[in-house]
Design an enzyme around this catalytic site. Structure first.
Site, PDB file in Angstrom:
ATOM      1  N   GLY A  10       0.745  -1.145  -0.101  1.00 32.94           N
ATOM      2  CA  GLY A  10      -0.017  -0.003  -0.112  1.00 32.94           C
ATOM      3  C   GLY A  10       0.751   1.156   0.024  1.00 32.94           C
ATOM      4  N   ASN A  11       0.212   2.302  -0.081  1.00 30.05           N
ATOM      5  CA  ASN A  11       1.010   3.308  -0.112  1.00 30.05           C
ATOM      6  C   ASN A  11       1.519   4.047   1.271  1.00 30.05           C
ATOM      7  OD1 ASN A  11       1.922   5.952  -1.168  1.00 30.05           O
ATOM      8  ND2 ASN A  11      -0.024   6.374  -2.199  1.00 30.05           N
ATOM      9  N   ILE A  12       2.270   5.185   1.051  1.00 34.26           N
ATOM     10  CA  ILE A  12       3.040   5.444   2.501  1.00 34.26           C
ATOM     11  C   ILE A  12       1.886   5.925   3.736  1.00 34.26           C
ATOM     12  CG2 ILE A  12       4.476   7.493   3.404  1.00 34.26           C
ATOM     13  CD1 ILE A  12       5.698   7.421   0.594  1.00 34.26           C
ATOM     14  N   GLY A  15      -0.947   1.754   6.714  1.00 33.61           N
ATOM     15  CA  GLY A  15      -1.352   0.778   7.650  1.00 33.61           C
ATOM     16  C   GLY A  15      -0.492  -0.463   7.322  1.00 33.61           C
ATOM     17  N   THR A  17       2.550  -1.926   8.044  1.00 41.32           N
ATOM     18  CA  THR A  17       3.195  -2.549   9.354  1.00 41.32           C
ATOM     19  C   THR A  17       2.488  -2.805  10.367  1.00 41.32           C
ATOM     20  OG1 THR A  17       5.165  -1.139   8.754  1.00 41.32           O
ATOM     21  CG2 THR A  17       4.961  -2.023  10.903  1.00 41.32           C
ATOM     22  N   THR A  18       1.461  -1.886  10.862  1.00 42.44           N
ATOM     23  CA  THR A  18       0.512  -2.418  11.669  1.00 42.44           C
ATOM     24  C   THR A  18      -0.425  -3.515  11.493  1.00 42.44           C
ATOM     25  OG1 THR A  18       0.149   0.289  12.289  1.00 42.44           O
ATOM     26  CG2 THR A  18      -1.586  -1.451  12.941  1.00 42.44           C
ATOM     27  N   TYR A  46      13.642  13.504   0.744  1.00 45.37           N
ATOM     28  CA  TYR A  46      12.540  14.381   0.893  1.00 45.37           C
ATOM     29  C   TYR A  46      12.829  16.031   0.814  1.00 45.37           C
ATOM     30  CZ  TYR A  46       9.628  10.424   2.014  1.00 45.37           C
ATOM     31  OH  TYR A  46       8.796   9.147   2.002  1.00 45.37           O
ATOM     32  N   ASP A  85       5.570  -6.969   5.402  1.00 47.53           N
ATOM     33  CA  ASP A  85       4.942  -5.499   5.380  1.00 47.53           C
ATOM     34  C   ASP A  85       5.381  -4.785   3.961  1.00 47.53           C
ATOM     35  OD1 ASP A  85       7.407  -4.360   6.061  1.00 47.53           O
ATOM     36  OD2 ASP A  85       6.653  -2.991   7.300  1.00 47.53           O
ATOM     37  N   GLU A 146       8.808  12.888   6.968  1.00 46.76           N
ATOM     38  CA  GLU A 146       7.366  12.854   6.113  1.00 46.76           C
ATOM     39  C   GLU A 146       6.506  14.009   6.099  1.00 46.76           C
ATOM     40  OE1 GLU A 146       7.291   7.938   6.362  1.00 46.76           O
ATOM     41  OE2 GLU A 146       5.911   9.286   7.620  1.00 46.76           O
TER      42      GLU A 146
END
Length: 210
Positions: A10-12, A15, A17-18, A46, A85, A146
């Site tokens: 999924g995107n940054i 969720g 890792t959770t 960044y 993940d 971020e």
């Protein structure tokens, strides 16, 4: 559990890792988490993306390969299931967004050389979350580097994932996760576990979390 290698993508801020941590606990599985904080180029990227995108992506690819080669290809006497993940092709998808065309061509050649040495996941769980919810999640977890990620960058990442999934022939559980709360609402995890109990054909299979 029929799926021995489960990857979550999924995107940054989606969720990943959770959910991976919770699934590994519920399934008593081996957990593989990406060590993104070890990448010394991430905060620099960044601030100056054009200058640091190539070393950033090379470092990520090398570290992901090393971790997966050691963890997934190695024997594990204590776990029947492995939950990660990230999936290795994430390296190529992000590079497609961040790198200049000539850099991407070189990166792609390197990627395909080493990708052959890794197994494909038995199923990929993709967490689809709208950009504004991603931004809210990013603000909440409060990683300093971020906090200024633009919507445009997140949208490019999102589009790249969706394009990849459209043409992928692997088994994908596509989860509409805008309202997901894996930490405090166990029913969302239960819905995913129930979905993982089914034997899917290759392609996308949808799950709505509400």
């Amino acid at each position: 559990m029929q799926y021995k290698l489960i990857t979550i993508e999924g995107n940054i801020g989606a969720g990943k890792t959770t959910l991976a941590k919770i699934l590994s606990e519920r399934l008593h599985g081996r957990l593989i988490l990406e060590s993104f904080e070890d990448n010394p180029f991430l905060p620099k990227f960044y601030k100056e993306p054009e200058k640091y995108s190539f070393p950033l992506e090379l470092f990520f690819m090398a570290e992901r390969f090393k971790q997966l080669q050691h963890s997934v290809n190695g024997p594990d006497l204590f776990h029947d299931t492995t939950i990660s993940d990230y999936v290795f092709i994430k390296s190529l998808l992000f590079a497609k967004v961040t790198l200049a065309e000539d850099e991407y061509k070189l990166y792609k050649r390197l990627f395909h050389i080493i990708n052959k040495q890794l197994p494909n996941p038995d199923i990929l769980i993709y967490l689809h979350v709208p950009i504004q919810k991603l931004q809210k999640n990013i603000q909440t977890r409060d990683r300093s580097y971020e906090q200024s990620i633009p919507d445009e960058y997140l949208q490019k990442i999102q589009n790249t994932y969706l394009e990849y999934l459209k043409q992928s022939d692997q088994k994908v559980l596509f989860v509409e996760a805008e309202n997901a709360d894996f930490l405090t609402d166990s029913k969302h995890v239960d819905l995913i576990l129930d979905a993982l109990s089914k034997d899917y054909s290759p392609g996308k299979h949808y799950l709505q979390l509400s």
